[in-house]
Design a protein around this motif. Sequence first.
Motif, PDB file in Angstrom:
ATOM      1  N   TYR A  66     -29.433 -30.694 -13.910  1.00 24.71           N
ATOM      2  CA  TYR A  66     -30.734 -31.260 -13.547  1.00 24.71           C
ATOM      3  C   TYR A  66     -30.595 -32.259 -12.390  1.00 24.71           C
ATOM      4  O   TYR A  66     -31.443 -32.322 -11.506  1.00 24.71           O
ATOM      5  CB  TYR A  66     -31.385 -31.921 -14.763  1.00 24.71           C
ATOM      6  CG  TYR A  66     -31.834 -30.927 -15.797  1.00 24.71           C
ATOM      7  CD1 TYR A  66     -33.052 -30.256 -15.668  1.00 24.71           C
ATOM      8  CD2 TYR A  66     -31.037 -30.628 -16.902  1.00 24.71           C
ATOM      9  CE1 TYR A  66     -33.459 -29.328 -16.616  1.00 24.71           C
ATOM     10  CE2 TYR A  66     -31.432 -29.695 -17.847  1.00 24.71           C
ATOM     11  CZ  TYR A  66     -32.639 -29.046 -17.697  1.00 24.71           C
ATOM     12  OH  TYR A  66     -33.050 -28.110 -18.626  1.00 24.71           O
ATOM     13  N   ARG A  79     -37.071 -21.310 -16.272  1.00 27.88           N
ATOM     14  CA  ARG A  79     -38.534 -21.365 -16.287  1.00 27.88           C
ATOM     15  C   ARG A  79     -39.041 -22.215 -15.134  1.00 27.88           C
ATOM     16  O   ARG A  79     -38.399 -23.182 -14.721  1.00 27.88           O
ATOM     17  CB  ARG A  79     -39.030 -21.974 -17.603  1.00 27.88           C
ATOM     18  CG  ARG A  79     -38.808 -21.122 -18.837  1.00 27.88           C
ATOM     19  CD  ARG A  79     -39.261 -21.872 -20.082  1.00 27.88           C
ATOM     20  NE  ARG A  79     -40.652 -22.338 -19.970  1.00 27.88           N
ATOM     21  CZ  ARG A  79     -41.202 -23.216 -20.792  1.00 27.88           C
ATOM     22  NH1 ARG A  79     -40.479 -23.744 -21.788  1.00 27.88           N
ATOM     23  NH2 ARG A  79     -42.453 -23.586 -20.635  1.00 27.88           N
ATOM     24  N   SER A  80     -40.197 -21.863 -14.617  1.00 26.59           N
ATOM     25  CA  SER A  80     -40.850 -22.681 -13.591  1.00 26.59           C
ATOM     26  C   SER A  80     -41.650 -23.772 -14.281  1.00 26.59           C
ATOM     27  O   SER A  80     -42.525 -23.486 -15.111  1.00 26.59           O
ATOM     28  CB  SER A  80     -41.773 -21.825 -12.723  1.00 26.59           C
ATOM     29  OG  SER A  80     -41.020 -20.912 -11.957  1.00 26.59           O
ATOM     30  N   HIS A  81     -41.335 -25.019 -13.951  1.00 28.05           N
ATOM     31  CA  HIS A  81     -42.019 -26.158 -14.560  1.00 28.05           C
ATOM     32  C   HIS A  81     -42.901 -26.849 -13.523  1.00 28.05           C
ATOM     33  O   HIS A  81     -42.520 -26.987 -12.356  1.00 28.05           O
ATOM     34  CB  HIS A  81     -41.006 -27.194 -15.057  1.00 28.05           C
ATOM     35  CG  HIS A  81     -40.299 -26.823 -16.315  1.00 28.05           C
ATOM     36  ND1 HIS A  81     -40.948 -26.427 -17.465  1.00 28.05           N
ATOM     37  CD2 HIS A  81     -38.967 -26.817 -16.616  1.00 28.05           C
ATOM     38  CE1 HIS A  81     -40.068 -26.181 -18.414  1.00 28.05           C
ATOM     39  NE2 HIS A  81     -38.853 -26.408 -17.927  1.00 28.05           N
ATOM     40  N   GLN A  82     -44.053 -27.303 -13.961  1.00 31.19           N
ATOM     41  CA  GLN A  82     -44.867 -28.225 -13.175  1.00 31.19           C
ATOM     42  C   GLN A  82     -45.513 -29.207 -14.141  1.00 31.19           C
ATOM     43  O   GLN A  82     -46.162 -28.817 -15.108  1.00 31.19           O
ATOM     44  CB  GLN A  82     -45.945 -27.514 -12.366  1.00 31.19           C
ATOM     45  CG  GLN A  82     -46.784 -28.501 -11.556  1.00 31.19           C
ATOM     46  CD  GLN A  82     -47.687 -27.827 -10.537  1.00 31.19           C
ATOM     47  OE1 GLN A  82     -47.626 -26.613 -10.347  1.00 31.19           O
ATOM     48  NE2 GLN A  82     -48.524 -28.607  -9.886  1.00 31.19           N
ATOM     49  N   PHE A  83     -45.321 -30.489 -13.874  1.00 29.09           N
ATOM     50  CA  PHE A  83     -45.859 -31.536 -14.731  1.00 29.09           C
ATOM     51  C   PHE A  83     -46.728 -32.457 -13.899  1.00 29.09           C
ATOM     52  O   PHE A  83     -46.382 -32.807 -12.760  1.00 29.09           O
ATOM     53  CB  PHE A  83     -44.726 -32.321 -15.385  1.00 29.09           C
ATOM     54  CG  PHE A  83     -43.817 -31.470 -16.231  1.00 29.09           C
ATOM     55  CD1 PHE A  83     -44.217 -31.026 -17.485  1.00 29.09           C
ATOM     56  CD2 PHE A  83     -42.563 -31.095 -15.764  1.00 29.09           C
ATOM     57  CE1 PHE A  83     -43.387 -30.233 -18.266  1.00 29.09           C
ATOM     58  CE2 PHE A  83     -41.722 -30.306 -16.534  1.00 29.09           C
ATOM     59  CZ  PHE A  83     -42.139 -29.867 -17.783  1.00 29.09           C
ATOM     60  N   TYR A 102     -43.385 -33.635 -22.237  1.00 29.27           N
ATOM     61  CA  TYR A 102     -42.637 -32.411 -22.546  1.00 29.27           C
ATOM     62  C   TYR A 102     -41.275 -32.806 -23.095  1.00 29.27           C
ATOM     63  O   TYR A 102     -40.678 -33.805 -22.668  1.00 29.27           O
ATOM     64  CB  TYR A 102     -42.456 -31.566 -21.278  1.00 29.27           C
ATOM     65  CG  TYR A 102     -41.584 -30.342 -21.472  1.00 29.27           C
ATOM     66  CD1 TYR A 102     -42.114 -29.150 -21.960  1.00 29.27           C
ATOM     67  CD2 TYR A 102     -40.223 -30.385 -21.151  1.00 29.27           C
ATOM     68  CE1 TYR A 102     -41.309 -28.028 -22.137  1.00 29.27           C
ATOM     69  CE2 TYR A 102     -39.419 -29.264 -21.332  1.00 29.27           C
ATOM     70  CZ  TYR A 102     -39.972 -28.091 -21.820  1.00 29.27           C
ATOM     71  OH  TYR A 102     -39.177 -26.986 -22.001  1.00 29.27           O
ATOM     72  N   ALA A 159     -42.479 -30.405  -9.632  1.00 27.72           N
ATOM     73  CA  ALA A 159     -42.344 -28.973  -9.888  1.00 27.72           C
ATOM     74  C   ALA A 159     -40.925 -28.532  -9.541  1.00 27.72           C
ATOM     75  O   ALA A 159     -40.344 -28.976  -8.555  1.00 27.72           O
ATOM     76  CB  ALA A 159     -43.361 -28.181  -9.066  1.00 27.72           C
ATOM     77  N   ASP A 164     -36.326 -24.686 -13.852  1.00 24.30           N
ATOM     78  CA  ASP A 164     -35.381 -25.258 -14.807  1.00 24.30           C
ATOM     79  C   ASP A 164     -34.016 -24.576 -14.650  1.00 24.30           C
ATOM     80  O   ASP A 164     -33.920 -23.350 -14.753  1.00 24.30           O
ATOM     81  CB  ASP A 164     -35.909 -25.051 -16.225  1.00 24.30           C
ATOM     82  CG  ASP A 164     -35.133 -25.844 -17.263  1.00 24.30           C
ATOM     83  OD1 ASP A 164     -33.916 -25.613 -17.392  1.00 24.30           O
ATOM     84  OD2 ASP A 164     -35.744 -26.691 -17.951  1.00 24.30           O
ATOM     85  N   VAL A 194     -39.749 -35.151 -20.323  1.00 22.51           N
ATOM     86  CA  VAL A 194     -40.601 -35.580 -19.212  1.00 22.51           C
ATOM     87  C   VAL A 194     -41.530 -36.670 -19.719  1.00 22.51           C
ATOM     88  O   VAL A 194     -42.322 -36.448 -20.639  1.00 22.51           O
ATOM     89  CB  VAL A 194     -41.418 -34.396 -18.642  1.00 22.51           C
ATOM     90  CG1 VAL A 194     -42.269 -34.864 -17.465  1.00 22.51           C
ATOM     91  CG2 VAL A 194     -40.498 -33.252 -18.230  1.00 22.51           C
ATOM     92  N   ASP A 209     -37.610 -30.621 -24.693  1.00 23.32           N
ATOM     93  CA  ASP A 209     -36.844 -29.553 -25.316  1.00 23.32           C
ATOM     94  C   ASP A 209     -35.448 -30.097 -25.604  1.00 23.32           C
ATOM     95  O   ASP A 209     -35.253 -31.324 -25.605  1.00 23.32           O
ATOM     96  CB  ASP A 209     -36.839 -28.267 -24.470  1.00 23.32           C
ATOM     97  CG  ASP A 209     -36.197 -28.449 -23.090  1.00 23.32           C
ATOM     98  OD1 ASP A 209     -35.333 -29.338 -22.941  1.00 23.32           O
ATOM     99  OD2 ASP A 209     -36.546 -27.685 -22.168  1.00 23.32           O
ATOM    100  N   SER A 266     -33.087 -22.911 -18.401  1.00 24.48           N
ATOM    101  CA  SER A 266     -33.931 -21.839 -18.922  1.00 24.48           C
ATOM    102  C   SER A 266     -34.453 -20.904 -17.840  1.00 24.48           C
ATOM    103  O   SER A 266     -34.945 -19.811 -18.151  1.00 24.48           O
ATOM    104  CB  SER A 266     -35.128 -22.429 -19.665  1.00 24.48           C
ATOM    105  OG  SER A 266     -36.018 -23.071 -18.755  1.00 24.48           O
TER     106      SER A 266
END
Length: 314
Positions: free
Chosen positions: A163, A289-293, A97, A281, A284, A104, A99, A287
């Motif tokens: 972060y 936003r909920s992230h999960q990688f 990922y 997880a 962010d 990531v 942006d 943003s």
Amino acid sequence: MQRESSVSSPIPLRAGLSPSCVWLPNASHTLLLDFLTTRFNEIPRSIWQDRLVEGLVLNQQGVPFDLDSPYIANQHIYYYRHIENEPQIPFIEQVLYQDEHLLVADKPHFLPVIPSGKYVQETLLTRLKNKLGLDDLAPIHRIDRETAGIVLFSINPETRDAYQALFRNHSIHKTYEAIASNREDLMLPMTYQSRMVKGEPFFRMKEIEGEYNAKTDIERLEVNGDFAKYRLSPITGKQHQLRVHLAALGIPILFDPFYPALSDWKSDYSKPLQLLAKDIAFVDPVSQRSHQFTSEQRLLDWESIVQLMHRHHD
């Protein structure tokens, strides 16, 4: 006081590397070369001579020193690390990922996250800088060279702290998978906690009596003969935490070169440490936003483990 660091400077990147910075204290050296040889006595004088000849040691204005440059105290100088015959790591990272703020990466086993020791170019950070042209890229957290899996990087220095705060505030959920010995008498799931401090040699950690500073949730996922696959959720983020905790429980992670005892597996590409940073997880902070990688790296399958263990005992 002598200081050395990798700092924000007017000196540009070279082959994806930021320069290191060192302060020149009041001292009785005649040449800059004399200081460098004394200050970094683990590096041969010939190496510093080569770096000076190649223009890899610079003043604060970015002008290279030469072999005969005099020692002038009370200033910062910058130098680029260069390692002859750096080992090549035959495993490739992936970018999962990206942006304008966050990247990531999915790191393979054996690849260091940042330059250290005998690895400079063959690190996740340097590879990504060179490949993507992201000069301000910086890891938000790290995993061990021996461990595979998810690593987060900051792209924008202006949002970096937001972060990093996810880790400081324990607002991020990480899960690992590991293959280790199976103990049928070990009641799982469980939460294991201990106090961890630096051990001996310097790169190992150890447990001591006292209030805990390391805490891990442990769950057994499946069993195959003498081994089992575990899901590990670190509540805290101490160095080598998962490796130390499983070793303390009598189920050391398979092919761990440090715990419970030192071994030569660290340089054996056929026996990667069976530890994987599987999922991460978080929300962010920029943003919202909920992230999960999820890592696409894999631990060894059971058949490969059996074959390697038979080979090891032969």
